[in-house]
Design a protein around this motif. Structure first.
Motif, PDB file in Angstrom:
ATOM      1  N   UNK A  46       9.365   3.020  -2.694  1.00  0.00           N
ATOM      2  CA  UNK A  46       9.746   2.029  -1.693  1.00  0.00           C
ATOM      3  C   UNK A  46      11.252   1.813  -1.673  1.00  0.00           C
ATOM      4  N   UNK A  47      11.748   1.454  -0.503  1.00  0.00           N
ATOM      5  CA  UNK A  47      13.161   1.145  -0.355  1.00  0.00           C
ATOM      6  C   UNK A  47      13.463  -0.188  -1.028  1.00  0.00           C
ATOM      7  N   UNK A  48      14.536  -0.219  -1.806  1.00  0.00           N
ATOM      8  CA  UNK A  48      14.983  -1.451  -2.453  1.00  0.00           C
ATOM      9  C   UNK A  48      16.204  -2.002  -1.718  1.00  0.00           C
ATOM     10  N   UNK A  49      17.194  -1.139  -1.491  1.00  0.00           N
ATOM     11  CA  UNK A  49      18.414  -1.585  -0.829  1.00  0.00           C
ATOM     12  C   UNK A  49      19.127  -0.375  -0.267  1.00  0.00           C
ATOM     13  N   UNK A  50      19.856  -0.576   0.820  1.00  0.00           N
ATOM     14  CA  UNK A  50      20.636   0.511   1.384  1.00  0.00           C
ATOM     15  C   UNK A  50      21.925  -0.027   1.991  1.00  0.00           C
ATOM     16  N   UNK A  51      22.888   0.888   2.116  1.00  0.00           N
ATOM     17  CA  UNK A  51      24.166   0.534   2.724  1.00  0.00           C
ATOM     18  C   UNK A  51      24.567   1.667   3.655  1.00  0.00           C
ATOM     19  N   UNK A  52      24.924   1.324   4.881  1.00  0.00           N
ATOM     20  CA  UNK A  52      25.301   2.331   5.863  1.00  0.00           C
ATOM     21  C   UNK A  52      26.768   2.705   5.713  1.00  0.00           C
ATOM     22  N   UNK A  53      27.160   3.731   6.441  1.00  0.00           N
ATOM     23  CA  UNK A  53      28.563   4.122   6.426  1.00  0.00           C
ATOM     24  C   UNK A  53      29.479   3.004   6.888  1.00  0.00           C
ATOM     25  N   UNK A  54      28.980   2.175   7.784  1.00  0.00           N
ATOM     26  CA  UNK A  54      29.769   1.056   8.278  1.00  0.00           C
ATOM     27  C   UNK A  54      29.743  -0.169   7.393  1.00  0.00           C
ATOM     28  N   UNK A  55      28.955  -0.091   6.313  1.00  0.00           N
ATOM     29  CA  UNK A  55      28.918  -1.197   5.362  1.00  0.00           C
ATOM     30  C   UNK A  55      27.786  -2.179   5.552  1.00  0.00           C
ATOM     31  N   UNK A  56      26.909  -1.924   6.509  1.00  0.00           N
ATOM     32  CA  UNK A  56      25.769  -2.812   6.711  1.00  0.00           C
ATOM     33  C   UNK A  56      24.759  -2.613   5.591  1.00  0.00           C
ATOM     34  N   UNK A  57      24.293  -3.706   5.021  1.00  0.00           N
ATOM     35  CA  UNK A  57      23.331  -3.631   3.927  1.00  0.00           C
ATOM     36  C   UNK A  57      21.973  -4.152   4.367  1.00  0.00           C
ATOM     37  N   UNK A  58      20.955  -3.677   3.679  1.00  0.00           N
ATOM     38  CA  UNK A  58      19.592  -4.137   3.927  1.00  0.00           C
ATOM     39  C   UNK A  58      18.851  -4.134   2.605  1.00  0.00           C
ATOM     40  N   UNK A  59      17.927  -5.087   2.454  1.00  0.00           N
ATOM     41  CA  UNK A  59      17.198  -5.245   1.198  1.00  0.00           C
ATOM     42  C   UNK A  59      15.718  -5.452   1.455  1.00  0.00           C
ATOM     43  N   UNK A  60      14.925  -5.006   0.498  1.00  0.00           N
ATOM     44  CA  UNK A  60      13.512  -5.347   0.531  1.00  0.00           C
ATOM     45  C   UNK A  60      13.381  -6.852   0.314  1.00  0.00           C
ATOM     46  N   UNK A  61      12.368  -7.444   0.945  1.00  0.00           N
ATOM     47  CA  UNK A  61      12.179  -8.891   0.811  1.00  0.00           C
ATOM     48  C   UNK A  61      12.021  -9.302  -0.655  1.00  0.00           C
ATOM     49  N   UNK A  62      11.406  -8.445  -1.436  1.00  0.00           N
ATOM     50  CA  UNK A  62      11.109  -8.781  -2.831  1.00  0.00           C
ATOM     51  C   UNK A  62      12.362  -8.882  -3.705  1.00  0.00           C
ATOM     52  N   UNK A  63      13.495  -8.351  -3.232  1.00  0.00           N
ATOM     53  CA  UNK A  63      14.708  -8.364  -4.062  1.00  0.00           C
ATOM     54  C   UNK A  63      15.852  -9.156  -3.433  1.00  0.00           C
TER      55      UNK A  63
END
Length: 115
Positions: A46-63
């Motif tokens: 499962x995805x935990x966290x990611x960061x795009x080239x532009x710096x946008x971040x996203x997180x799983x709700x659980x973390x």
């Protein structure tokens, strides 16, 4: 081709913290997206966290509110700061990089949260 090497896993007590590192063989500025995934025994990755080239971040709700993804262009490294760890965070954590039209994975690092 991109090689990714994760480090920083280990055994930690509940409530503790760890910082995972993902060192890339190429300049991470060239990556589309970099992320951290995890896979617990018997469960899907499962995805935990990611960061795009532009710096946008996203997180799983659980973390959300506990984990933070960041990057260092000088060291070509992406980090995952994990705070307030819980037993359910126990898993193998993998780094992933999207470069051009391909995906690359590291070998994983084990995180165990237990008292």
């Amino acid at each position: 081709q991109v090689q990714l090497v994760e480090s920083g896993g280990g055994l930690v007590q509940p409530g503790g913290c760890l910082r995972l590192s993902c060192a890339a063989s190429r300049n991470i500025f060239t990556m589309n997206t970099m992320g951290w995934y995890r896979q617990a025994p018997g469960k899907e990755r499962e995805l935990v966290a990611q960061i795009t080239g532009g710096g946008t971040t996203a997180y799983a709700d659980s973390v959300k509110g506990r984990f933070t993804i960041s990057r260092d262009y000088v060291k070509n490294t992406v980090y995952l700061q994990m705070n307030s760890l819980k037993p359910e965070d126990t898993a193998v954590y993998f780094c992933k990089a999207d470069f051009l039209s391909s995906h690359y994975w590291g070998q994983g690092t084990q995180v165990n949260v237990s008292s």
